[in-house]
Write a protein that holds these residues in place. Structure first.
Motif, PDB file in Angstrom:
ATOM      1  N   UNK A 303       0.785  -1.284  -0.069  1.00  0.00           N
ATOM      2  CA  UNK A 303      -0.079  -0.019  -0.031  1.00  0.00           C
ATOM      3  C   UNK A 303       0.842   1.337   0.076  1.00  0.00           C
ATOM      4  N   UNK A 304       2.065   1.286   1.079  1.00  0.00           N
ATOM      5  CA  UNK A 304       2.964   2.520   0.755  1.00  0.00           C
ATOM      6  C   UNK A 304       3.548   2.524  -0.598  1.00  0.00           C
ATOM      7  N   UNK A 305       3.992   1.572  -1.283  1.00  0.00           N
ATOM      8  CA  UNK A 305       4.452   1.545  -2.352  1.00  0.00           C
ATOM      9  C   UNK A 305       3.542   2.069  -3.316  1.00  0.00           C
ATOM     10  N   UNK A 306       2.324   1.864  -3.448  1.00  0.00           N
ATOM     11  CA  UNK A 306       1.309   2.294  -4.315  1.00  0.00           C
ATOM     12  C   UNK A 306       1.151   3.756  -4.191  1.00  0.00           C
ATOM     13  N   UNK A 307       1.053   4.153  -2.796  1.00  0.00           N
ATOM     14  CA  UNK A 307       0.862   5.710  -2.507  1.00  0.00           C
ATOM     15  C   UNK A 307       1.980   6.369  -3.139  1.00  0.00           C
ATOM     16  N   UNK A 308       3.175   5.602  -3.115  1.00  0.00           N
ATOM     17  CA  UNK A 308       4.469   6.739  -3.316  1.00  0.00           C
ATOM     18  C   UNK A 308       4.383   6.820  -4.981  1.00  0.00           C
ATOM     19  N   UNK A 309       3.913   5.668  -5.557  1.00  0.00           N
ATOM     20  CA  UNK A 309       4.028   5.880  -6.985  1.00  0.00           C
ATOM     21  C   UNK A 309       2.578   6.840  -7.535  1.00  0.00           C
ATOM     22  N   UNK A 310       1.660   6.804  -6.947  1.00  0.00           N
ATOM     23  CA  UNK A 310       0.552   7.735  -7.147  1.00  0.00           C
ATOM     24  C   UNK A 310       0.894   9.091  -6.784  1.00  0.00           C
ATOM     25  N   UNK A 311       1.731   9.394  -5.889  1.00  0.00           N
ATOM     26  CA  UNK A 311       2.278  10.687  -5.338  1.00  0.00           C
ATOM     27  C   UNK A 311       3.372  11.258  -6.313  1.00  0.00           C
ATOM     28  N   UNK A 312       4.331  10.438  -6.748  1.00  0.00           N
ATOM     29  CA  UNK A 312       5.169  10.769  -7.479  1.00  0.00           C
ATOM     30  C   UNK A 312       5.485   9.771  -8.594  1.00  0.00           C
ATOM     31  N   UNK A 313       4.532   9.805  -9.735  1.00  0.00           N
ATOM     32  CA  UNK A 313       4.893   8.674 -10.773  1.00  0.00           C
ATOM     33  C   UNK A 313       6.046   9.011 -11.528  1.00  0.00           C
ATOM     34  N   UNK A 314       6.459   8.074 -12.350  1.00  0.00           N
ATOM     35  CA  UNK A 314       6.154   6.633 -12.314  1.00  0.00           C
ATOM     36  C   UNK A 314       7.013   5.695 -11.297  1.00  0.00           C
ATOM     37  N   UNK A 315       8.023   6.038 -10.703  1.00  0.00           N
ATOM     38  CA  UNK A 315       9.158   5.598 -10.193  1.00  0.00           C
ATOM     39  C   UNK A 315       8.319   5.369  -8.642  1.00  0.00           C
ATOM     40  N   UNK A 316       8.174   6.438  -8.198  1.00  0.00           N
ATOM     41  CA  UNK A 316       7.563   6.775  -6.701  1.00  0.00           C
ATOM     42  C   UNK A 316       8.477   7.265  -5.835  1.00  0.00           C
ATOM     43  N   UNK A 317       7.992   7.873  -4.858  1.00  0.00           N
ATOM     44  CA  UNK A 317       9.020   8.366  -3.749  1.00  0.00           C
ATOM     45  C   UNK A 317       9.971   7.158  -3.156  1.00  0.00           C
ATOM     46  N   UNK A 318      11.011   7.430  -2.211  1.00  0.00           N
ATOM     47  CA  UNK A 318      11.710   6.414  -1.500  1.00  0.00           C
ATOM     48  C   UNK A 318      10.682   5.984  -0.821  1.00  0.00           C
ATOM     49  N   UNK A 319      10.568   4.716  -0.342  1.00  0.00           N
ATOM     50  CA  UNK A 319       9.359   3.974   0.327  1.00  0.00           C
ATOM     51  C   UNK A 319       9.895   4.193   1.843  1.00  0.00           C
ATOM     52  N   UNK A 320      11.123   4.719   2.269  1.00  0.00           N
ATOM     53  CA  UNK A 320      11.458   4.824   3.563  1.00  0.00           C
ATOM     54  C   UNK A 320      10.538   6.227   3.863  1.00  0.00           C
ATOM     55  N   UNK A 321      10.478   7.233   2.922  1.00  0.00           N
ATOM     56  CA  UNK A 321      10.013   8.351   3.429  1.00  0.00           C
ATOM     57  C   UNK A 321       8.299   8.429   3.672  1.00  0.00           C
ATOM     58  N   UNK A 322       7.775   7.317   2.916  1.00  0.00           N
ATOM     59  CA  UNK A 322       6.198   6.848   3.221  1.00  0.00           C
ATOM     60  C   UNK A 322       5.890   6.486   4.396  1.00  0.00           C
TER      61      UNK A 322
END
Length: 343
Positions: A303-322
């Motif tokens: 879920x966090x990875x999906x959120x990171x990709x929605x916020x900062x597509x396409x690669x996504x934010x670093x997951x540790x930030x989320x």
């Protein structure tokens, strides 16, 4: 008077059904989210007649699917490690990030990726090896700080872990500062903040096998782990070899943390949040809490990875930030609520 919903078996079955629905829902959503449009027809063609020349099919099979699986395994690994460490030190505030285990694993992997050691020797891929050694070394250092009169003092273990974690973060920052290569700098940032952007099928087998063995092994030890929550002295009186059990937990959690961090970098707070959620849903001494920690932790990470990709597509934010945005408020809630004991 208790309703049928409050009966333990029924409640567990309903929760399992909810987890199954979430697993399917999050998994399918993960296959559709990205810069390339995906349809049900594409997924059907992928299952029935895979065409590597079809860009959409290639993206699903080689990029999105391994990313989903790796996120699930890494989240499950860190959540189950957190569950066991909290039982080990009898403190709900503990997790591999706070104890320094994850930071040690990250430094070990970064030493290899920085080029101080060859990335492969005699066919052995070294980042997971040095990540495990780093995690194990830091864990033993924290234990040596907390080991008094034949016992591990939980409070000192936590404080020692926090201090060592800060030191290792400083060393990693120094390596980053001294880096003169853009590629090396990018790799160090990747391992420091955590990401699934580079997920590939080759990352999955080792972590999958270790997670399965880890889950099965500690599911058989659930009684001893639950007794450990009563305190080391009480557990010893009830016949548990607490010294052996602690070393088993420390060695196993170091191994699993090291492999997870070597695969996707340092990701904090998963091991803190998920054990509390699992104990709240399935009980503080549930027989299958290790399994449910893996399951819920995997879904949380996806879920966090999906959120990171929605916020900062396409690669996504670093997951540790989320995870930090979720974990820090939760940690403060525990501190302010003074929930330092297991119910």
């Amino acid at each position: 008077m208790h309703s049928w919903l409050q009966k333990e078996p029924v409640r567990i079955y309903l929760l399992v059904i909810v987890l199954l629905v979430l697993t399917v829902g999050i998994g399918l959503t993960g296959l559709f989210v990205g810069s390339f449009e995906t349809s049900w027809a594409t997924i059907y063609q992928l299952l029935t007649q895979y065409d590597p020349a079809d860009t959409s099919q290639y993206v699903i099979l080689q990029l999105r699917l391994p990313r989903l699986i790796l996120a699930f395994l890494a989240g499950g690994a860190l959540a189950s490690v957190g569950y066991l460490i909290q039982a080990l030190v009898n403190n709900p505030l503990a997790d591999p990030y706070i104890l320094g285990t994850a930071s040690g694993a990250a430094l070990g992997a970064n030493i290899v990726f920085f080029g101080l050691l060859p990335i492969q020797v005699a066919g052995i891929y070294l980042p997971p090896v040095f990540a495990f050694l780093g995690a194990l070394l830091v864990t033993f250092m924290a234990i040596s700080i907390a080991y008094k009169k034949g016992q591990i003092i939980s409070t000192q273990l936590l404080l020692g872990g926090v201090a060592l974690s800060s030191l290792l973060t400083a060393i990693t920052s120094l390596i980053t500062f001294l880096s003169d290569s853009e590629d090396k700098l990018r790799s160090i940032i990747f391992w420091t903040m955590g990401s699934f952007e580079r997920a590939q099928w080759s990352d999955i087998p080792l972590l999958l096998v270790i997670v399965i063995l880890f889950t099965l092994f500690f599911s058989f030890l659930h009684k001893q782990i639950n007794i450990l929550l009563l305190g080391e002295n009480r557990a010893s009186q009830l016949g548990v070899n607490t010294s052996l059990l602690k070393w088993i937990i420390l060695g196993s959690t170091s191994l699993l943390t090291g492999i997870a961090v070597a695969t996707c970098g340092t990701i904090g707070f998963v091991g803190l949040i998920i054990p509390h959620l699992v104990r709240g849903l399935f009980g503080a001494t549930g027989r299958y809490n290790t399994l449910f920690s893996v399951w819920v932790g995997g879904l949380f990470m996806q879920s966090c990875d999906l959120l990171s990709r929605l916020v900062y597509p396409p690669a996504g934010l670093p997951i540790g930030i989320v995870t930090s945005f979720v974990g820090v408020p939760f940690f403060l809630y525990l501190l302010l609520g003074k929930n330092y004991r297991f119910e």
